[in-house]
Design a protein around this motif. Structure first.
Motif, PDB file in Angstrom:
ATOM      1  N   ARG A 102       0.858  -1.183   0.000  1.00  0.00           N
ATOM      2  CA  ARG A 102       0.000   0.000   0.000  1.00  0.00           C
ATOM      3  C   ARG A 102       0.895   1.235   0.000  1.00  0.00           C
ATOM      4  NH1 ARG A 102      -4.595   0.225   4.455  1.00  0.00           N
ATOM      5  NH2 ARG A 102      -2.793  -0.030   5.790  1.00  0.00           N
ATOM      6  N   ARG A 103       0.967   1.890  -1.153  1.00  0.00           N
ATOM      7  CA  ARG A 103       1.800   3.084  -1.311  1.00  0.00           C
ATOM      8  C   ARG A 103       1.105   4.070  -2.240  1.00  0.00           C
ATOM      9  NH1 ARG A 103       5.031   2.604   2.683  1.00  0.00           N
ATOM     10  NH2 ARG A 103       6.955   1.498   2.461  1.00  0.00           N
ATOM     11  N   ASN A 104       1.059   5.321  -1.820  1.00  0.00           N
ATOM     12  CA  ASN A 104       0.549   6.411  -2.658  1.00  0.00           C
ATOM     13  C   ASN A 104      -0.812   6.099  -3.261  1.00  0.00           C
ATOM     14  OD1 ASN A 104       2.977   7.852  -2.192  1.00  0.00           O
ATOM     15  ND2 ASN A 104       3.957   6.674  -3.826  1.00  0.00           N
ATOM     16  N   GLY A 105      -1.706   5.537  -2.464  1.00  0.00           N
ATOM     17  CA  GLY A 105      -3.058   5.232  -2.928  1.00  0.00           C
ATOM     18  C   GLY A 105      -3.186   3.961  -3.745  1.00  0.00           C
ATOM     19  N   VAL A 106      -2.083   3.267  -4.010  1.00  0.00           N
ATOM     20  CA  VAL A 106      -2.113   2.014  -4.757  1.00  0.00           C
ATOM     21  C   VAL A 106      -2.081   0.865  -3.750  1.00  0.00           C
ATOM     22  CG1 VAL A 106      -0.886   0.546  -6.409  1.00  0.00           C
ATOM     23  CG2 VAL A 106      -0.946   3.028  -6.743  1.00  0.00           C
ATOM     24  N   GLU A 123     -10.585   0.638  -8.105  1.00  0.00           N
ATOM     25  CA  GLU A 123     -11.769   1.395  -7.715  1.00  0.00           C
ATOM     26  C   GLU A 123     -12.990   0.498  -7.890  1.00  0.00           C
ATOM     27  OE1 GLU A 123     -13.536   4.418  -5.967  1.00  0.00           O
ATOM     28  OE2 GLU A 123     -11.414   4.498  -6.518  1.00  0.00           O
TER      29      GLU A 123
END
Length: 142
Positions: A102-106, A123
């Motif tokens: 989980r990094r930068n919204g990914v 999404e």
């Protein structure tokens, strides 16, 4: 994408003997003289009911992390899953054991076996984190 956390309670009270030496993988040593104390599995694995539970592994997608089919995983549902944790989760109601990236919204659920692809959480996907894997237990008598 939504991420939720939940789990199943666990409780235990049995105590096992702990010996004051490390077991060599070679010639056995008499152990009776080395009994140091008794310890419960709750203490050994830092089990905190009702926040811990066990789940059995099926499949080989996590073998690179030392998790094999038939292993029992001790899962902590009280910890927030962080980047790099191995988690028990459900993606769109499908249960999985994967490493969480989980990094930068990914958000990616990563297998630890190159034969299996990563699963990107997109999404509209529903990701529920059921807990963070703390330990694995393997039956060597098989």
């Amino acid at each position: 994408m939504s991420i939720r956390f939940l789990g199943v309670p666990h409780s235990g009270q049995d105590r096992l003997p702990v010996y004051s030496f490390r077991v060599p993988a070679g010639f056995p040593s008499p152990a009776a003289d080395h009994l140091e104390r008794h310890i419960s599995l709750d203490e050994l694995f830092d089990l905190r009911a009702p926040h811990m539970y066990l789940v059995q592994v099926e499949g080989d997608s996590m073998q690179g992390a030392g998790i094999y089919p038939g292993d029992l995983l001790i899962v902590d549902r009280s910890r927030d899953a962080e980047h790099g944790d191995i988690v028990i989760a459900a993606i769109n109601t499908e249960p999985v054991c994967k490493r969480l990236y989980r990094r930068n919204g990914v958000v990616v659920l990563q297998s630890e076996n190159p034969a299996y692809p990563s699963r990107h959480v997109m999404e509209g996907d529903d990701l529920v984190i059921w807990g963070v894997v703390r330990y694995s237990v393997r039956d060597h008598a098989q």
